[in-house]
Each structure stands twice: as C-alpha cells, then as structure tokens.
Design a protein around this motif. Structure first.
Motif, PDB file in Angstrom:
ATOM      1  N   LEU A  82      77.153 -18.160 -15.798  1.00 49.90           N
ATOM      2  CA  LEU A  82      76.506 -19.010 -16.802  1.00 49.90           C
ATOM      3  C   LEU A  82      75.003 -19.078 -16.587  1.00 49.90           C
ATOM      4  O   LEU A  82      74.229 -19.097 -17.561  1.00 49.90           O
ATOM      5  CB  LEU A  82      77.098 -20.423 -16.768  1.00 49.90           C
ATOM      6  N   TRP A  83      74.579 -19.091 -15.340  1.00 46.41           N
ATOM      7  CA  TRP A  83      73.145 -19.155 -15.033  1.00 46.41           C
ATOM      8  C   TRP A  83      72.424 -17.922 -15.559  1.00 46.41           C
ATOM      9  O   TRP A  83      71.338 -18.022 -16.134  1.00 46.41           O
ATOM     10  CB  TRP A  83      72.969 -19.288 -13.525  1.00 46.41           C
ATOM     11  N   ILE A  84      73.041 -16.757 -15.383  1.00 47.41           N
ATOM     12  CA  ILE A  84      72.418 -15.507 -15.831  1.00 47.41           C
ATOM     13  C   ILE A  84      72.372 -15.426 -17.352  1.00 47.41           C
ATOM     14  O   ILE A  84      71.311 -15.185 -17.954  1.00 47.41           O
ATOM     15  CB  ILE A  84      73.172 -14.286 -15.261  1.00 47.41           C
ATOM     16  N   PHE A  85      73.518 -15.629 -18.001  1.00 46.50           N
ATOM     17  CA  PHE A  85      73.599 -15.358 -19.440  1.00 46.50           C
ATOM     18  C   PHE A  85      73.050 -16.489 -20.304  1.00 46.50           C
ATOM     19  O   PHE A  85      72.676 -16.242 -21.457  1.00 46.50           O
ATOM     20  CB  PHE A  85      75.050 -15.047 -19.828  1.00 46.50           C
ATOM     21  N   ARG A  86      72.996 -17.702 -19.797  1.00 45.65           N
ATOM     22  CA  ARG A  86      72.352 -18.785 -20.549  1.00 45.65           C
ATOM     23  C   ARG A  86      70.860 -18.851 -20.271  1.00 45.65           C
ATOM     24  O   ARG A  86      70.107 -19.443 -21.053  1.00 45.65           O
ATOM     25  CB  ARG A  86      72.993 -20.130 -20.205  1.00 45.65           C
ATOM     26  N   GLY A  87      70.441 -18.259 -19.165  1.00 50.80           N
ATOM     27  CA  GLY A  87      69.036 -18.358 -18.773  1.00 50.80           C
ATOM     28  C   GLY A  87      68.161 -17.238 -19.275  1.00 50.80           C
ATOM     29  O   GLY A  87      66.936 -17.288 -19.108  1.00 50.80           O
ATOM     30  N   THR A  88      68.749 -16.212 -19.903  1.00 49.23           N
ATOM     31  CA  THR A  88      67.962 -15.105 -20.441  1.00 49.23           C
ATOM     32  C   THR A  88      68.215 -14.972 -21.944  1.00 49.23           C
ATOM     33  O   THR A  88      69.330 -15.213 -22.408  1.00 49.23           O
ATOM     34  CB  THR A  88      68.325 -13.781 -19.745  1.00 49.23           C
ATOM     35  N   PRO A  89      67.220 -14.570 -22.722  1.00 52.24           N
ATOM     36  CA  PRO A  89      67.398 -14.442 -24.178  1.00 52.24           C
ATOM     37  C   PRO A  89      68.419 -13.369 -24.539  1.00 52.24           C
ATOM     38  O   PRO A  89      68.512 -12.333 -23.863  1.00 52.24           O
ATOM     39  CB  PRO A  89      65.996 -14.064 -24.681  1.00 52.24           C
ATOM     40  N   VAL A  90      69.167 -13.617 -25.598  1.00 48.27           N
ATOM     41  CA  VAL A  90      70.185 -12.652 -26.021  1.00 48.27           C
ATOM     42  C   VAL A  90      69.543 -11.337 -26.440  1.00 48.27           C
ATOM     43  O   VAL A  90      70.124 -10.267 -26.226  1.00 48.27           O
ATOM     44  CB  VAL A  90      71.044 -13.250 -27.164  1.00 48.27           C
ATOM     45  N   TYR A  91      68.345 -11.381 -27.002  1.00 42.05           N
ATOM     46  CA  TYR A  91      67.685 -10.143 -27.415  1.00 42.05           C
ATOM     47  C   TYR A  91      67.372  -9.272 -26.201  1.00 42.05           C
ATOM     48  O   TYR A  91      67.555  -8.047 -26.235  1.00 42.05           O
ATOM     49  CB  TYR A  91      66.399 -10.464 -28.173  1.00 42.05           C
ATOM     50  N   VAL A  92      66.915  -9.899 -25.119  1.00 42.75           N
ATOM     51  CA  VAL A  92      66.627  -9.156 -23.893  1.00 42.75           C
ATOM     52  C   VAL A  92      67.911  -8.543 -23.331  1.00 42.75           C
ATOM     53  O   VAL A  92      67.927  -7.397 -22.878  1.00 42.75           O
ATOM     54  CB  VAL A  92      65.970 -10.081 -22.856  1.00 42.75           C
ATOM     55  N   GLN A  93      68.997  -9.298 -23.371  1.00 48.49           N
ATOM     56  CA  GLN A  93      70.279  -8.788 -22.888  1.00 48.49           C
ATOM     57  C   GLN A  93      70.729  -7.576 -23.709  1.00 48.49           C
ATOM     58  O   GLN A  93      71.226  -6.587 -23.153  1.00 48.49           O
ATOM     59  CB  GLN A  93      71.335  -9.887 -22.948  1.00 48.49           C
ATOM     60  N   LEU A  94      70.548  -7.649 -25.018  1.00 54.66           N
ATOM     61  CA  LEU A  94      70.943  -6.533 -25.874  1.00 54.66           C
ATOM     62  C   LEU A  94      70.100  -5.289 -25.599  1.00 54.66           C
ATOM     63  O   LEU A  94      70.606  -4.160 -25.648  1.00 54.66           O
ATOM     64  CB  LEU A  94      70.834  -6.944 -27.347  1.00 54.66           C
ATOM     65  N   VAL A  95      68.828  -5.480 -25.301  1.00 53.75           N
ATOM     66  CA  VAL A  95      67.974  -4.345 -24.944  1.00 53.75           C
ATOM     67  C   VAL A  95      68.483  -3.690 -23.661  1.00 53.75           C
ATOM     68  O   VAL A  95      68.543  -2.460 -23.546  1.00 53.75           O
ATOM     69  CB  VAL A  95      66.511  -4.792 -24.786  1.00 53.75           C
ATOM     70  N   PHE A  96      68.867  -4.515 -22.682  1.00 55.57           N
ATOM     71  CA  PHE A  96      69.421  -3.979 -21.437  1.00 55.57           C
ATOM     72  C   PHE A  96      70.684  -3.170 -21.700  1.00 55.57           C
ATOM     73  O   PHE A  96      70.885  -2.099 -21.119  1.00 55.57           O
ATOM     74  CB  PHE A  96      69.727  -5.118 -20.461  1.00 55.57           C
ATOM     75  N   TRP A  97      71.555  -3.688 -22.584  1.00 51.74           N
ATOM     76  CA  TRP A  97      72.783  -2.958 -22.891  1.00 51.74           C
ATOM     77  C   TRP A  97      72.472  -1.646 -23.597  1.00 51.74           C
ATOM     78  O   TRP A  97      73.192  -0.657 -23.438  1.00 51.74           O
ATOM     79  CB  TRP A  97      73.721  -3.809 -23.725  1.00 51.74           C
ATOM     80  N   GLY A  98      71.417  -1.642 -24.388  1.00 53.98           N
ATOM     81  CA  GLY A  98      71.016  -0.391 -25.021  1.00 53.98           C
ATOM     82  C   GLY A  98      70.520   0.639 -24.026  1.00 53.98           C
ATOM     83  O   GLY A  98      70.567   1.854 -24.287  1.00 53.98           O
ATOM     84  N   LEU A  99      70.030   0.178 -22.862  1.00 55.83           N
ATOM     85  CA  LEU A  99      69.516   1.073 -21.823  1.00 55.83           C
ATOM     86  C   LEU A  99      70.527   1.306 -20.712  1.00 55.83           C
ATOM     87  O   LEU A  99      70.174   1.854 -19.657  1.00 55.83           O
ATOM     88  CB  LEU A  99      68.225   0.486 -21.229  1.00 55.83           C
ATOM     89  N   ILE A 100      71.770   0.884 -20.913  1.00 53.08           N
ATOM     90  CA  ILE A 100      72.774   0.965 -19.854  1.00 53.08           C
ATOM     91  C   ILE A 100      73.029   2.402 -19.420  1.00 53.08           C
ATOM     92  O   ILE A 100      73.329   2.674 -18.245  1.00 53.08           O
ATOM     93  CB  ILE A 100      74.095   0.291 -20.311  1.00 53.08           C
ATOM     94  N   ALA A 101      72.902   3.353 -20.351  1.00 54.82           N
ATOM     95  CA  ALA A 101      73.146   4.763 -20.011  1.00 54.82           C
ATOM     96  C   ALA A 101      72.068   5.306 -19.081  1.00 54.82           C
ATOM     97  O   ALA A 101      72.309   6.285 -18.359  1.00 54.82           O
ATOM     98  CB  ALA A 101      73.229   5.601 -21.277  1.00 54.82           C
ATOM     99  N   ILE A 102      70.886   4.691 -19.086  1.00 52.02           N
ATOM    100  CA  ILE A 102      69.823   5.110 -18.160  1.00 52.02           C
ATOM    101  C   ILE A 102      70.078   4.523 -16.775  1.00 52.02           C
ATOM    102  O   ILE A 102      69.841   5.177 -15.750  1.00 52.02           O
ATOM    103  CB  ILE A 102      68.445   4.660 -18.699  1.00 52.02           C
ATOM    104  N   ILE A 103      70.593   3.279 -16.756  1.00 47.60           N
ATOM    105  CA  ILE A 103      70.855   2.617 -15.472  1.00 47.60           C
ATOM    106  C   ILE A 103      72.086   3.222 -14.810  1.00 47.60           C
ATOM    107  O   ILE A 103      72.090   3.521 -13.615  1.00 47.60           O
ATOM    108  CB  ILE A 103      71.046   1.110 -15.694  1.00 47.60           C
ATOM    109  N   TYR A 104      73.155   3.388 -15.605  1.00 48.17           N
ATOM    110  CA  TYR A 104      74.403   3.972 -15.099  1.00 48.17           C
ATOM    111  C   TYR A 104      74.733   5.195 -15.953  1.00 48.17           C
ATOM    112  O   TYR A 104      75.217   5.052 -17.080  1.00 48.17           O
ATOM    113  CB  TYR A 104      75.550   2.955 -15.157  1.00 48.17           C
ATOM    114  N   GLN A 105      74.458   6.363 -15.422  1.00 49.93           N
ATOM    115  CA  GLN A 105      74.686   7.590 -16.182  1.00 49.93           C
ATOM    116  C   GLN A 105      76.171   7.871 -16.391  1.00 49.93           C
ATOM    117  O   GLN A 105      76.560   8.483 -17.379  1.00 49.93           O
ATOM    118  CB  GLN A 105      74.035   8.790 -15.483  1.00 49.93           C
TER     119      GLN A 105
END
Length: 296
Positions: A82-105
């Motif tokens: 809850l601390w992680i997902f409520r403490g960061t903006p949803v838009y930022v989280q979605l950007v991270f998910w869009g870059l997931i293939a770069i983080i984990y090939q």
C-alpha cells in the motif's frame, strides 16, 4: 426560489451560447460520436475497466485481510504494498509498466538462481493492453484494500468473538461472518472507484496503449486538426458509461442496505414491537405499535 431561477437562466444561456459556438463544431461531433473507431475504443475502455476492477477487488480483499492478520510479517508485506502504490502517481506507475521489457527482458519460471525451466520474451508475453490492465489493477488494489479494511472494521467485534466461540477459524470468521456484513459499507465507495477507474483508463497512453476512448479520439483529432469536437465525443461516451454505472450503484446499495431499519428515514423510532420485561411484574409485557395499542 430566486436563486434557482438564476441558476436555470445561467444554464439556459450557456446552452444557447454553446449551440452557436463554431469552435464546438457540432456537425463533426455528430459525425464521429458513433464512428466505428470510436465505438471500438469505447469497448476497449470498458474492457480495461472491468478487467482491472475484477483483479483489483480480488487483490484488495486479500490485502485487507493481510493487514488485519495477527501475523506481523503478513501485515508488514501488505502495508509495504500500500505504501508503494498509494504513494506514487498512477501515471508514473503506468510509464514503468510500459518500460518493463527494458527492465526485464525475459520472464523466467523456475527455481531462483538456477537455470529457468521456461523462459519467455517479455515483449511477446505482455502486450500493451495486458500491461495497461496490470498497471491499473495493481494501483487500484491499494485503494480497494483500504476500502475493504474500513468495511471489515465497521463490523462489531462481538461478531468475531461469537464466531470464535462457535469454533470457527480466523479465515472462516472472515469469509462467513465479517465480510458479508461489511459489504454494506464496502459497496458505495467501490462504486465510486469503478467510475473513477473508467476515467483513469484515459492515462494508459503512458504504457503506451492508445486504442482506448481518449487515445483514439486524440489520434482522430490529429488527422482532422480539430481536437475540440473529438474531446466532446469522448466526453459523451464517458458520461454515458458513468450514468449507467451510477444507476447500477444506486440499486446495488439499495440491495445491500436491506434490513438496516435504524438508518432508514421512513422508519420511526416509536414503531417498535417485541417483548419487554415490566418492572415489578412476573410476566413480560408485549409492546405493540401505536396503531394497535390505541395510540398510547
């Protein structure tokens, strides 16, 4: 009364002015409101909303129960989530998910620090639609967890004690006693979260997934160089969906509010019946409603 008249006049003036504004371009609005591309985008928006909320509700209930667990490790894991997902903006989280293939090939399945049994290419295994659902649902689960936890805490503690006295385990008590009673408190904010999720789908362009309602209308407006009518088209579809959801929420709340007589405005406190002990008398006294006891 005068204030109401002023409001009506202001609203009428706004409608008349909007009808004559060339920038709104109402013929273009009428042209695209039922365009096939817009209709398919609206369907994609509904899919994103439904899939994300189903996952979020299931995960939210799990997290809420974890937070109420007597095990400190389980409780701490839920709190950290809850601390992680409520403490960061949803838009930022979605950007991270869009870059997931770069983080984990690759996505590896097997025993950690050993040769994986099965390995998948992340770009192949997870398309943008799936990533959008994952991002939305994981973020929403954090808020659903707090809603569910508030509902669980609203149930009288005596209910849990009675279930324990009957020999039920903690999980049996939650599943059979606490959660069913907490639904009356959980349903209203959950309905609000569904409506909010419908509108939050417009942020999945960060993944990037642009085949939902806002993204598609934006792409069409880039072709026509006329963004305002397409924004109105998207707003019409959002308003239509939210209106249906609000009606459904009303009837769902009414369904779960059945039997809560002490909170109904149409119930009077003096309309009570039952058996009550009379002071100084060996037998109990039957209490009747006023219309059956002569009004006394």
């Amino acid at each position: 009364m005068a204030f109401a008249v002023v409001l009506v006049v202001i609203f009428a003036l706004f409608v008349i002015d909007a009808a004559g504004r060339e920038a709104y371009d109402w013929p273009t609005v009428a042209k695209y409101v039922f365009d096939r591309r817009i209709s398919m985008a609206a369907f994609n928006t509904l899919q994103l909303t439904v899939y994300s909320m189903i996952i979020a509700i299931i995960l939210g209930v799990t997290l809420a129960i974890m937070r109420l667990s007597p095990n400190p490790v389980v409780k701490s894991v839920a709190w950290f989530y809850l601390w992680i997902f409520r403490g960061t903006p949803v838009y930022v989280q979605l950007v991270f998910w869009g870059l997931i293939a770069i983080i984990y090939q690759t996505i590896d399945i097997g025993i950690p620090f050993m040769e994986p049994w099965v390995s998948f290419d992340t770009k192949v295994a997870l398309n943008t639609f799936t990533l959008a659902i994952i991002g939305l649902s994981l973020n929403e689960a954090a808020y659903m967890a707090e809603i569910v936890r508030a509902g669980l805490l609203s149930v009288d503690r005596g209910q849990e004690e009675a279930a324990t006295a009957l020999g039920m385990s903690w999980f049996q008590t939650m599943r059979r006693v606490i959660i069913p009673q907490a639904m009356r408190v959980i349903i209203p904010p959950t309905g609000n979260e569904v409506i909010s999720m419908l509108k939050t789908t417009s942020l999945v362009t960060a993944v990037p997934f642009s085949l939902e309602l806002y993204g598609r209308s934006r792409d069409i407006s880039a072709e026509t160089f006329n963004p305002i009518p397409l924004l109105i088209v998207a707003s019409i579809w959002y308003l239509a969906f939210t209106s249906v959801l609000m009606i459904g929420q009303y009837f769902l709340e009414k369904r779960f509010a059945r039997g809560v007589g002490d909170r109904r405005p149409d119930r009077k406190g003096d309309d009570l019946t039952g058996v009550a002990p009379a002071v100084g008398v060996d037998k109990p006294t039957v209490v009747l409603p006023p219309n059956e006891s002569g009004g006394h």
